[in-house]
Design an enzyme around this catalytic site. Structure first.
Site, PDB file in Angstrom:
ATOM      1  N   LYS A  35       0.848  -1.205   0.000  1.00 37.26           N
ATOM      2  CA  LYS A  35       0.000   0.000   0.000  1.00 37.26           C
ATOM      3  C   LYS A  35       0.880   1.251   0.000  1.00 37.26           C
ATOM      4  O   LYS A  35       2.085   1.168   0.276  1.00 37.26           O
ATOM      5  CB  LYS A  35      -0.922  -0.030   1.214  1.00 37.26           C
ATOM      6  N   TYR A 261      12.749  31.348   7.336  1.00 40.33           N
ATOM      7  CA  TYR A 261      11.481  32.037   7.588  1.00 40.33           C
ATOM      8  C   TYR A 261      11.260  32.230   9.083  1.00 40.33           C
ATOM      9  O   TYR A 261      11.567  31.347   9.891  1.00 40.33           O
ATOM     10  CB  TYR A 261      10.327  31.197   7.032  1.00 40.33           C
TER      11      TYR A 261
HETATM   12  C1  LIG Z   1      -0.221  -1.997   6.837  1.00 34.96           C
HETATM   13  C2  LIG Z   1      -0.745  -3.315   7.272  1.00 34.96           C
HETATM   14  C3  LIG Z   1       0.117  -4.421   7.446  1.00 34.96           C
HETATM   15  C4  LIG Z   1       1.631  -4.317   7.344  1.00 34.96           C
HETATM   16  O1  LIG Z   1       2.183  -3.908   8.563  1.00 34.96           O
HETATM   17  P1  LIG Z   1       3.782  -3.790   8.742  1.00 34.96           P
HETATM   18  O2  LIG Z   1       3.943  -3.368  10.149  1.00 34.96           O
HETATM   19  O3  LIG Z   1       4.236  -2.753   7.775  1.00 34.96           O
HETATM   20  O4  LIG Z   1       4.360  -5.116   8.436  1.00 34.96           O
HETATM   21  C5  LIG Z   1      -0.452  -5.653   7.714  1.00 34.96           C
HETATM   22  N1  LIG Z   1      -1.789  -5.789   7.836  1.00 34.96           N
HETATM   23  C6  LIG Z   1      -2.644  -4.740   7.719  1.00 34.96           C
HETATM   24  C7  LIG Z   1      -4.104  -4.969   7.882  1.00 34.96           C
HETATM   25  C8  LIG Z   1      -2.147  -3.479   7.458  1.00 34.96           C
HETATM   26  O5  LIG Z   1      -2.997  -2.442   7.345  1.00 34.96           O
END
Ligand SMILES: *Cc1c(COP(=O)(O)O)cnc(C)c1O
Length: 366
Positions: A35, A261
């Site tokens: 993702k 700034y």
């Molecule tokens: C993002 C996510 C993961 C991955 O988690 P990590 O800590 O990056 O390994 C796994 N399961 C779900 C449902 C997630 O949203």
């Protein structure tokens, strides 16, 4: 010498994948979480490489991300963690597996399947065991199981999962175990009726800290990209992403002069200030400003001074011998994204996923 660029090292990605696999039972399946543009590493390159390396499943947050993977030629199953009602038709068109998390969502999805004349469409059910984010809570267990039974020609139960709230924190072991126990109970209810469903619970830190509870599959994200929420384990992982830039200009300023700034730095002594082409619009946000964040110049830490600007930021290089055009390493080997993120009170996940596509990417195929 290029100015600001990201380098994506696919042999490091393969190394991390193999390292995480070494924690798993041989029969445990692997869902790669890609993702948010593969945690900022670039979902196209990352997914292709992981698919060839042998992952079983992909996980994304939204339908649009799943569609991108399909358009990039990914054929493996893709689980969408948080699909929205408005794009269920698209989800079906691209053969993505929805995570079903509420009765309202379930009902809407069933009607879309009917109107599409779909049969045995693959779905996954998300159960809430304590994170209180998405998923069915205990009072709905029976209703969900009844619905699955009643619609067993319309949908095929591919998987059942839950998500731990504090898998990276062994101080929360008691709570983690209570979530695991709840998930075991769910498994006990559903497995006898749907023996082929894939049960999965663990994310990266779950794999590291609770490896006796792999069930049928694990879901790893951050560790694929080189970080694990645990310094000891990070030593065996390699950062996939390197962020480098160069010094555009150096100012020698005097005691009493100000930088940036709102004049948020007033020099207490004479200083050398280097400006680099990287700012909050690149994802290096204002939280790194005013002495919190740092980068590496000539292998030495140079702290961010003043407020981070949109397209640039300033560094204190008073103690570093350097000149305009010299390389600056922001994230990479010996420049941990986790350590940089922690310096400003956040985590590697936020730093990596926040890096914008304003930054040029270069892929190194290992
Ligand atoms: C993002 C996510 C993961 C991955 O988690 P990590 O800590 O990056 O390994 C796994 N399961 C779900 C449902 C997630 O949203």
């Amino acid at each position: 010498m290029k100015s600001t660029y990201l380098e994506i090292n696919l042999s490091n990605l393969k190394h991390n994948y193999n390292h995480i696999r070494s924690f798993l039972n041989p029969e445990t399946k692997f869902l790669a979480v890609v993702k948010a543009n593969g945690y900022g590493n670039g979902s196209r390159e990352v997914s292709k490489c992981l698919s060839e390396s042998g992952v079983d499943y992909f996980g994304v947050a939204y339908v649009r991300e799943g569609v991108e993977l399909r358009n990039q030629g990914i054929k493996k199953p893709i689980l969408v963690f948080h699909p929205q009602l408005e794009n269920l038709q698209e989800l079906i068109n691209y053969n993505l597996e929805p995570s079903i998390y509420s009765l309202n969502f379930f009902n809407n999805f069933l009607s879309i399947l009917k109107s599409n004349n779909k049969k045995l469409y693959p779905i996954q059910i998300n159960f809430n065991t304590g994170l209180n984010r998405l998923g069915f809570s205990e009072k709905h267990y029976n209703e969900v199981i009844n619905k699955l039974n009643k619609n067993n020609s319309l949908v095929k139960l591919k998987g059942v999962y839950s998500h731990l709230a504090s898998s990276d924190d062994l101080g929360e072991d008691h709570f983690n175990m209570s979530q695991i126990t709840k998930f075991e109970k769910i498994t006990g209810l559903i497995k006898p009726i749907f023996p082929n469903a894939i049960f999965h619970l663990l994310n990266t830190s779950g794999v590291m800290n609770y490896k006796n509870y792999q069930f049928d599959m694990v879901r790893a994200g951050i560790s694929l990209y080189g970080y694990s929420n645990d310094n000891e384990i990070d030593k065996f992982l390699k950062p996939v992403l390197t962020l480098k830039t160069i010094i555009s200009q150096i100012h020698k300023i005097k005691k009493g002069d100000s930088v940036g700034y709102n004049r948020s730095l007033i020099a207490k002594k004479n200083m050398s200030i280097a400006t680099i082409p990287l700012g909050h619009s690149y994802g290096i946000t204002r939280i790194y400003g005013n002495g919190k964040g740092y980068v590496y110049v000539k292998g030495k830490k140079a702290f961010v001074v003043g407020n981070v600007c949109m397209d640039m930021l300033m560094l204190d290089v008073s103690a570093i011998e350097c000149k305009e055009g010299d390389e600056v390493v922001v994230v990479g080997e010996n420049a941990s994204a986790e350590a940089l993120a922690n310096s400003a009170g956040t985590i590697s996940y936020e730093l990596l996923t926040g890096l914008s596509d304003r930054i040029t990417r270069r892929v190194i195929v290992g």
